[in-house]
Design a protein around this motif. Structure first.
Motif, PDB file in Angstrom:
ATOM      1  N   ASN A  64       0.760  -1.187   0.330  1.00  0.00           N
ATOM      2  CA  ASN A  64       0.114  -0.297   0.194  1.00  0.00           C
ATOM      3  C   ASN A  64       1.121   1.712   0.452  1.00  0.00           C
ATOM      4  OD1 ASN A  64      -2.337  -1.515  -0.254  1.00  0.00           O
ATOM      5  ND2 ASN A  64      -2.073  -1.865   2.954  1.00  0.00           N
ATOM      6  N   SER A  82      -8.302   4.893  -1.930  1.00  0.00           N
ATOM      7  CA  SER A  82      -9.190   3.771  -2.678  1.00  0.00           C
ATOM      8  C   SER A  82      -7.699   3.558  -3.183  1.00  0.00           C
ATOM      9  CB  SER A  82      -9.777   5.206  -3.611  1.00  0.00           C
ATOM     10  OG  SER A  82     -10.255   3.684  -4.197  1.00  0.00           O
ATOM     11  N   HIS A  83      -7.932   2.690  -3.944  1.00  0.00           N
ATOM     12  CA  HIS A  83      -6.986   1.898  -5.248  1.00  0.00           C
ATOM     13  C   HIS A  83      -7.126   2.420  -6.694  1.00  0.00           C
ATOM     14  CE1 HIS A  83     -10.017   0.263  -8.304  1.00  0.00           C
ATOM     15  NE2 HIS A  83     -10.276   0.147  -6.840  1.00  0.00           N
ATOM     16  N   PHE A 125      -4.357   0.992  -2.057  1.00  0.00           N
ATOM     17  CA  PHE A 125      -4.530   0.257  -1.445  1.00  0.00           C
ATOM     18  C   PHE A 125      -4.174  -1.217  -2.559  1.00  0.00           C
ATOM     19  CE2 PHE A 125      -7.779   2.063   1.621  1.00  0.00           C
ATOM     20  CZ  PHE A 125      -7.018   1.710   2.414  1.00  0.00           C
ATOM     21  N   GLU A 128      -7.195  -4.241  -5.270  1.00  0.00           N
ATOM     22  CA  GLU A 128      -8.444  -3.964  -4.663  1.00  0.00           C
ATOM     23  C   GLU A 128      -9.652  -5.031  -5.832  1.00  0.00           C
ATOM     24  OE1 GLU A 128     -12.993  -2.524  -4.045  1.00  0.00           O
ATOM     25  OE2 GLU A 128     -11.226  -2.313  -6.151  1.00  0.00           O
ATOM     26  N   MET A 135      -8.900  -6.778  -1.836  1.00  0.00           N
ATOM     27  CA  MET A 135      -9.108  -6.518  -1.044  1.00  0.00           C
ATOM     28  C   MET A 135      -7.737  -6.333  -0.334  1.00  0.00           C
ATOM     29  SD  MET A 135     -11.840  -4.811  -1.213  1.00  0.00           S
ATOM     30  CE  MET A 135     -13.731  -4.700  -1.689  1.00  0.00           C
ATOM     31  N   SER A 138      -6.025  -3.576   1.901  1.00  0.00           N
ATOM     32  CA  SER A 138      -6.976  -3.235   2.799  1.00  0.00           C
ATOM     33  C   SER A 138      -6.788  -4.059   4.190  1.00  0.00           C
ATOM     34  CB  SER A 138      -8.771  -2.524   2.646  1.00  0.00           C
ATOM     35  OG  SER A 138      -9.056  -3.620   1.815  1.00  0.00           O
ATOM     36  N   GLU A 190     -13.417   7.695   1.255  1.00  0.00           N
ATOM     37  CA  GLU A 190     -13.361   7.118   0.568  1.00  0.00           C
ATOM     38  C   GLU A 190     -14.209   8.078  -1.013  1.00  0.00           C
ATOM     39  OE1 GLU A 190     -12.230   2.848  -2.500  1.00  0.00           O
ATOM     40  OE2 GLU A 190     -12.953   3.102  -0.398  1.00  0.00           O
ATOM     41  N   ASP A 362     -13.061  -0.596  -0.411  1.00  0.00           N
ATOM     42  CA  ASP A 362     -12.229  -0.837   0.635  1.00  0.00           C
ATOM     43  C   ASP A 362     -12.348  -0.592   1.805  1.00  0.00           C
ATOM     44  OD1 ASP A 362      -9.587  -2.005  -0.644  1.00  0.00           O
ATOM     45  OD2 ASP A 362      -9.440  -0.186  -2.123  1.00  0.00           O
TER      46      ASP A 362
END
Length: 414
Positions: A64, A82-83, A125, A128, A135, A138, A190, A362
């Protein structure tokens, strides 16, 4: 309310456009699946933007990527993110917008030298989108991973996440060290595109998410008997496809009797065996995915689907088998944070709509560790996971400025 300061929108625009070129292929889709070449290039670009802003760059054991401001390791942080990984052939905003808005918000606090009661963290992250199950980053941060889960995580080509990370000079087991204690986080926010048509259809610029749907996903098999399509009378058939067809017609009834307005069910894949035009299908395999924001409703739908399939199989002389592929518990966003987002939007003169999220995010993990909330901005025609994904720049600017003021209320010294 007049905002004390706003995001640097041209800077955010430039970042969105720059990252949208990384991992793009001839079909105009983005290919930044976790630990792919595109993902690694995106990570390098993001790290460069964090360092150029004079923020602290931190990459944890789950890979991350964090941008920190005011971090001292003593006070809990306000985290937003977020991702940046994508599905194959993705659009340019899913996940990425939340990462870049978070980075822009933290940069604004630094640019304006805003005194902080709590440190700020912008985070991107890992995985995701589910190359290795989804995920991963996270889950790691929230302490939900185990060595067994890490070893079992594989993609559709049977490449393990251990192998994929090792190829990039990383140790997947280090993800176990990424876990944070609840007392290290003050709140998580988020921002995300809706990925659905509700806000666009209603002409509302901001969605205040009150809950995120959970789901169960099954691989179902109905097994009958393959036979000659010309010589087997209809009354003597054990036609597996007819069982699927009957169940598909029962889905709306199941949702009406046992679900809620937020309930959805999807048969997204079906395969007949032996799959010949002149053979009665002896076996059908299909996927069933059901979602709702209430765990009790989801449990009722689970039971109803199982009973219905069993009844159909018994009546049609079929055998019913299923395998649970995944289960996610629904989560509710923090009530206080929901009110903070809604009140801040109202003070800024922004129209909002409270709504559930049908897609997983996440935040679903972070809500089990700390106070968590989500902001949605509209998706044109509800399009996502494709190059057609688009959100108007005005909606992006509105959502980013709302996120900035929410962070100001959560993290700044009064």
């Amino acid at each position: 309310m007049s905002a004390p300061f706003e995001i640097d929108f041209p800077r955010l625009q430039a970042d969105i456009e720059a990252l949208s070129q990384i991992g793009r292929r001839e079909d105009m889709g983005l290919y930044r699946m976790a630990f792919s070449d595109g993902d690694m290039a995106g990570r390098e670009w993001l790290a460069g933007r964090i360092e150029a802003a004079g923020l602290e760059l931190f990459v944890d054991g789950a890979a991350n990527v964090h941008a920190r401001l005011g971090w001292d390791g003593k006070r809990p942080s306000v985290m937003m993110g977020s991702h940046a990984d994508t599905v194959p052939g993705a659009g340019h905003l899913d996940g990425v917008l939340g990462v870049l808005v978070a980075l822009e918000c933290v940069r604004c606090f630094k640019d304006h030298d805003i005194p902080l009661r709590f440190p700020l963290e912008a985070v991107s992250f890992t995985d995701e989108e589910g190359r290795f199950g989804g995920m991963f980053g996270s889950q790691a941060l929230c302490g939900f991973l185990t060595p067994e889960k890490i070893h079992q995580a594989r993609d559709l080509d049977n490449t393990s996440i251990v192998e994929a990370m090792q190829a990039r000079g990383m140790n997947a087991m280090d993800a176990l060290r990424a876990a944070r204690r609840p007392e290290t986080l003050h709140a998580f926010v988020e921002l995300h595109i809706e990925q659905g048509p509700v806000l666009d259809r209603h002409g509302v610029g901001i969605g205040v998410v009150d809950g995120i749907a959970g789901l169960f996903k099954w691989d179902v098999r109905l097994i009958g008997a393959a036979n000659h399509a010309g010589t087997t009378p209809m009354t003597m058939r054990r036609d597996a496809f007819q069982g699927l067809a009957e169940f598909a017609m029962e889905i709306n009834r199941i949702l009406e009797e046992h679900g809620s307005p937020a309930s959805v069910a999807t048969i997204g894949r079906a395969q007949l065996f032996p799959g010949a035009a002149n053979v009665v299908p002896g076996t059908v395999e299909f996927s069933l995915e059901v979602r709702d924001t209430d765990p009790q409703v989801l449990s009722q739908l689970n039971d109803a689907c199982r009973r219905t399939l069993s009844t159909i199989a018994r009546r049609r002389d079929l055998m019913f088998e299923f395998e649970v592929l995944s289960e996610l518990e629904p989560v509710h966003c923090d009530k206080g944070l929901i009110e903070t987002i809604a009140e801040t939007a109202d003070q800024l003169g922004m129209e909002t709509l409270r709504m559930p999220s049908g897609a997983a995010h996440d935040t679903q993990m972070l809500a089990r560790l700390t106070r968590a909330g989500m902001i949605f901005v509209p998706s044109k025609e509800g399009r996502s996971h494709s190059p057609a994904e688009w959100t108007d720049w005005e909606d992006i600017q509105r959502g980013a400025n709302l996120a900035l003021q929410v962070l100001h209320r959560l993290a700044a010294e009064s």
